[in-house]
Design a protein around this motif. Structure first.
Motif, PDB file in Angstrom:
ATOM      1  N   ALA A   6       0.838  -1.208   0.000  1.00  0.00           N
ATOM      2  CA  ALA A   6       0.000   0.000   0.000  1.00  0.00           C
ATOM      3  C   ALA A   6       0.864   1.245   0.000  1.00  0.00           C
ATOM      4  CB  ALA A   6      -0.933   0.009   1.206  1.00  0.00           C
ATOM      5  N   VAL A   7       0.375   2.250  -0.697  1.00  0.00           N
ATOM      6  CA  VAL A   7       1.019   3.566  -0.713  1.00  0.00           C
ATOM      7  C   VAL A   7       0.021   4.571  -0.149  1.00  0.00           C
ATOM      8  CG1 VAL A   7       2.148   5.329  -2.101  1.00  0.00           C
ATOM      9  CG2 VAL A   7       2.294   2.926  -2.789  1.00  0.00           C
ATOM     10  N   PHE A   8       0.426   5.237   0.928  1.00  0.00           N
ATOM     11  CA  PHE A   8      -0.392   6.288   1.516  1.00  0.00           C
ATOM     12  C   PHE A   8       0.145   7.650   1.091  1.00  0.00           C
ATOM     13  CE2 PHE A   8      -0.891   2.784   4.624  1.00  0.00           C
ATOM     14  CZ  PHE A   8      -2.267   2.635   4.533  1.00  0.00           C
ATOM     15  N   PHE A   9      -0.759   8.557   0.826  1.00  0.00           N
ATOM     16  CA  PHE A   9      -0.376   9.898   0.386  1.00  0.00           C
ATOM     17  C   PHE A   9      -0.888  10.959   1.352  1.00  0.00           C
ATOM     18  CE2 PHE A   9      -0.734   7.391  -3.498  1.00  0.00           C
ATOM     19  CZ  PHE A   9       0.458   7.685  -4.143  1.00  0.00           C
ATOM     20  N   ASP A  10      -0.034  11.911   1.660  1.00  0.00           N
ATOM     21  CA  ASP A  10      -0.491  13.188   2.165  1.00  0.00           C
ATOM     22  C   ASP A  10      -1.230  13.855   1.006  1.00  0.00           C
ATOM     23  OD1 ASP A  10      -0.481  15.647   3.799  1.00  0.00           O
ATOM     24  OD2 ASP A  10       0.960  16.341   2.294  1.00  0.00           O
ATOM     25  N   ASP A 114      -3.149   6.172 -12.203  1.00  0.00           N
ATOM     26  CA  ASP A 114      -3.710   5.285 -13.220  1.00  0.00           C
ATOM     27  C   ASP A 114      -2.742   4.154 -13.564  1.00  0.00           C
ATOM     28  OD1 ASP A 114      -6.189   6.533 -13.556  1.00  0.00           O
ATOM     29  OD2 ASP A 114      -5.357   8.007 -14.949  1.00  0.00           O
ATOM     30  N   GLY A 115      -1.448   4.470 -13.619  1.00  0.00           N
ATOM     31  CA  GLY A 115      -0.460   3.471 -14.014  1.00  0.00           C
ATOM     32  C   GLY A 115      -0.269   2.371 -12.996  1.00  0.00           C
ATOM     33  N   LEU A 116      -0.432   2.679 -11.708  1.00  0.00           N
ATOM     34  CA  LEU A 116      -0.216   1.681 -10.659  1.00  0.00           C
ATOM     35  C   LEU A 116      -1.515   1.146 -10.059  1.00  0.00           C
ATOM     36  CD1 LEU A 116       2.837   3.158  -8.712  1.00  0.00           C
ATOM     37  CD2 LEU A 116       2.816   1.352 -10.437  1.00  0.00           C
ATOM     38  N   ARG A 117      -2.622   1.681 -10.510  1.00  0.00           N
ATOM     39  CA  ARG A 117      -3.923   1.251  -9.989  1.00  0.00           C
ATOM     40  C   ARG A 117      -4.122  -0.244 -10.235  1.00  0.00           C
ATOM     41  NH1 ARG A 117      -9.540   4.213 -11.816  1.00  0.00           N
ATOM     42  NH2 ARG A 117     -10.870   3.519 -10.080  1.00  0.00           N
ATOM     43  N   GLY A 118      -4.495  -0.957  -9.195  1.00  0.00           N
ATOM     44  CA  GLY A 118      -4.693  -2.393  -9.311  1.00  0.00           C
ATOM     45  C   GLY A 118      -3.462  -3.204  -8.955  1.00  0.00           C
ATOM     46  N   ARG A 119      -2.310  -2.576  -8.946  1.00  0.00           N
ATOM     47  CA  ARG A 119      -1.071  -3.272  -8.603  1.00  0.00           C
ATOM     48  C   ARG A 119      -0.683  -3.051  -7.154  1.00  0.00           C
ATOM     49  NH1 ARG A 119       3.582  -2.053 -12.727  1.00  0.00           N
ATOM     50  NH2 ARG A 119       4.469  -3.757 -11.505  1.00  0.00           N
ATOM     51  N   ASP A 226       7.036   7.004  -9.140  1.00  0.00           N
ATOM     52  CA  ASP A 226       6.561   5.850  -9.895  1.00  0.00           C
ATOM     53  C   ASP A 226       7.714   4.888 -10.175  1.00  0.00           C
ATOM     54  OD1 ASP A 226       4.228   4.774 -11.788  1.00  0.00           O
ATOM     55  OD2 ASP A 226       6.109   4.685 -12.918  1.00  0.00           O
ATOM     56  N   GLU A 227       8.830   5.417 -10.594  1.00  0.00           N
ATOM     57  CA  GLU A 227       9.993   4.581 -10.902  1.00  0.00           C
ATOM     58  C   GLU A 227      10.481   3.849  -9.652  1.00  0.00           C
ATOM     59  OE1 GLU A 227      14.532   5.102 -12.693  1.00  0.00           O
ATOM     60  OE2 GLU A 227      13.083   6.739 -12.835  1.00  0.00           O
ATOM     61  N   TRP A 228      10.507   4.537  -8.525  1.00  0.00           N
ATOM     62  CA  TRP A 228      10.964   3.926  -7.281  1.00  0.00           C
ATOM     63  C   TRP A 228      10.000   2.847  -6.808  1.00  0.00           C
ATOM     64  CZ3 TRP A 228       9.169   3.847  -2.124  1.00  0.00           C
ATOM     65  CH2 TRP A 228      10.119   3.474  -1.163  1.00  0.00           C
ATOM     66  N   LEU A 229       8.686   3.127  -6.933  1.00  0.00           N
ATOM     67  CA  LEU A 229       7.687   2.173  -6.453  1.00  0.00           C
ATOM     68  C   LEU A 229       7.650   0.902  -7.286  1.00  0.00           C
ATOM     69  CD1 LEU A 229       4.664   4.524  -5.618  1.00  0.00           C
ATOM     70  CD2 LEU A 229       5.972   3.136  -3.987  1.00  0.00           C
ATOM     71  N   ARG A 230       7.771   1.025  -8.603  1.00  0.00           N
ATOM     72  CA  ARG A 230       7.643  -0.139  -9.467  1.00  0.00           C
ATOM     73  C   ARG A 230       8.681  -1.224  -9.148  1.00  0.00           C
ATOM     74  NH1 ARG A 230       4.279   0.256 -13.900  1.00  0.00           N
ATOM     75  NH2 ARG A 230       3.271   2.295 -14.130  1.00  0.00           N
ATOM     76  N   LYS A 231       9.793  -0.842  -8.569  1.00  0.00           N
ATOM     77  CA  LYS A 231      10.825  -1.812  -8.200  1.00  0.00           C
ATOM     78  C   LYS A 231      10.490  -2.523  -6.875  1.00  0.00           C
ATOM     79  CE  LYS A 231      14.387   1.078 -10.317  1.00  0.00           C
ATOM     80  NZ  LYS A 231      15.596   1.923 -10.058  1.00  0.00           N
ATOM     81  N   ARG A 232       9.450  -2.032  -6.200  1.00  0.00           N
ATOM     82  CA  ARG A 232       9.177  -2.536  -4.854  1.00  0.00           C
ATOM     83  C   ARG A 232       7.787  -3.121  -4.661  1.00  0.00           C
ATOM     84  NH1 ARG A 232      12.871   1.144  -5.118  1.00  0.00           N
ATOM     85  NH2 ARG A 232      14.624   1.157  -3.634  1.00  0.00           N
ATOM     86  N   ILE A 233       6.981  -3.139  -5.718  1.00  0.00           N
ATOM     87  CA  ILE A 233       5.634  -3.684  -5.590  1.00  0.00           C
ATOM     88  C   ILE A 233       5.443  -4.928  -6.424  1.00  0.00           C
ATOM     89  CG2 ILE A 233       4.629  -1.448  -5.058  1.00  0.00           C
ATOM     90  CD1 ILE A 233       3.605  -1.263  -7.901  1.00  0.00           C
TER      91      ILE A 233
END
Length: 234
Positions: A6-10, A114-119, A226-233
């Motif tokens: 999960a990614v939480f956002f301020d 949109d790009g990470l939705r569902g992942r 996005d680049e950082w997250l894609r390596k970790r999800i």
């Protein structure tokens, strides 16, 4: 290292710039006061009302948990001071809230969501009073936790844990993204989450990173995030 679930956002200054929004909302509300509560508009200014809220916040730190109550209290005090009808305060607040939720997203927000939705699951953790339903973003988020709803504000670990509980995940399985080094980065890390410092204003700093706070990563845009997250999800 645990996979990020999960990614939480301020929200403010992370998904949209907040200063122009608040400035415009205060002008819109004051224009309404000029027409419908002229005694208040004649006696007070936007700046003097803002200064009074600052004093009220110092006198009662509990207002940090709900900035709407702070603004309502300041307006009520002003209305009473000039014998205006306090029944109009709620309408003035509604005018302000409508303008306060008229935000303009940073250009990189929707492409990343949109790009990470569902992942990966998305959530929000905020001390502010933005309404994601009104803004039109609620459908992206599986959990939205606000200080005004849970009675706990960042950087307290409990608000981060409440968000994790809402998604049935462990803190070590989440990352929090925010612009405030203390509230977002240090708060999240002390609660057991990873933390991203979203420093969108790197070229014209509005916040400095204290020496004792070390984010897991610093990003200046959601493209970098996005680049950082894609390596970790995955």
């Amino acid at each position: 290292m645990h996979r990020i679930k999960a990614v939480f956002f301020d929200l403010d200054d992370t998904l949209w710039p907040i200063v122009p929004v608040i400035e415009r909302a205060e002008v819109v509300m004051f224009d309404w006061l000029t027409q419908h509560a002229p005694g208040v508009a004649d006696r007070f200014t936007i700046d003097s009302l803002r200064e009074r809220r600052r004093v009220l916040l110092q006198e009662n730190p509990q207002f940090h948990l709900d900035l709407r109550l702070l603004r309502h209290a300041g307006l009520t005090e002003a209305f009473l001071h000039v014998d205006e009808d306090v029944a109009k305060v709620d309408r003035a607040m509604a005018i302000f809230s409508e303008a306060r939720n008229a935000v303009t997203l940073f250009d990189d927000v929707l492409p990343m969501l949109d790009g990470l939705r569902g992942r990966v699951m998305f959530g929000s953790i905020s001390n502010g009073v933005a309404d994601l339903e009104v803004i039109g973003l609620a459908h992206y988020f599986q959990a939205s936790v606000a200080a005004c709803n849970v009675g706990i504000a960042k950087p307290a670990p409990e608000i981060f844990h409440a968000a994790c509980d809402a998604l049935n995940i462990l803190p070590c399985e989440a990352v929090h993204v925010g612009d405030d080094p203390v509230l977002d980065v240090e708060g999240a890390q002390k609660a057991g989450l990873q933390a991203v410092w979203m420093n969108r204003y790197a070229l014209r700093p509005v916040r400095e990173l204290p020496d004792n706070i070390q984010p897991d990563v610093v990003c200046t845009s959601f493209h970098e995030l996005d680049e950082w997250l894609r390596k970790r999800i995955i």
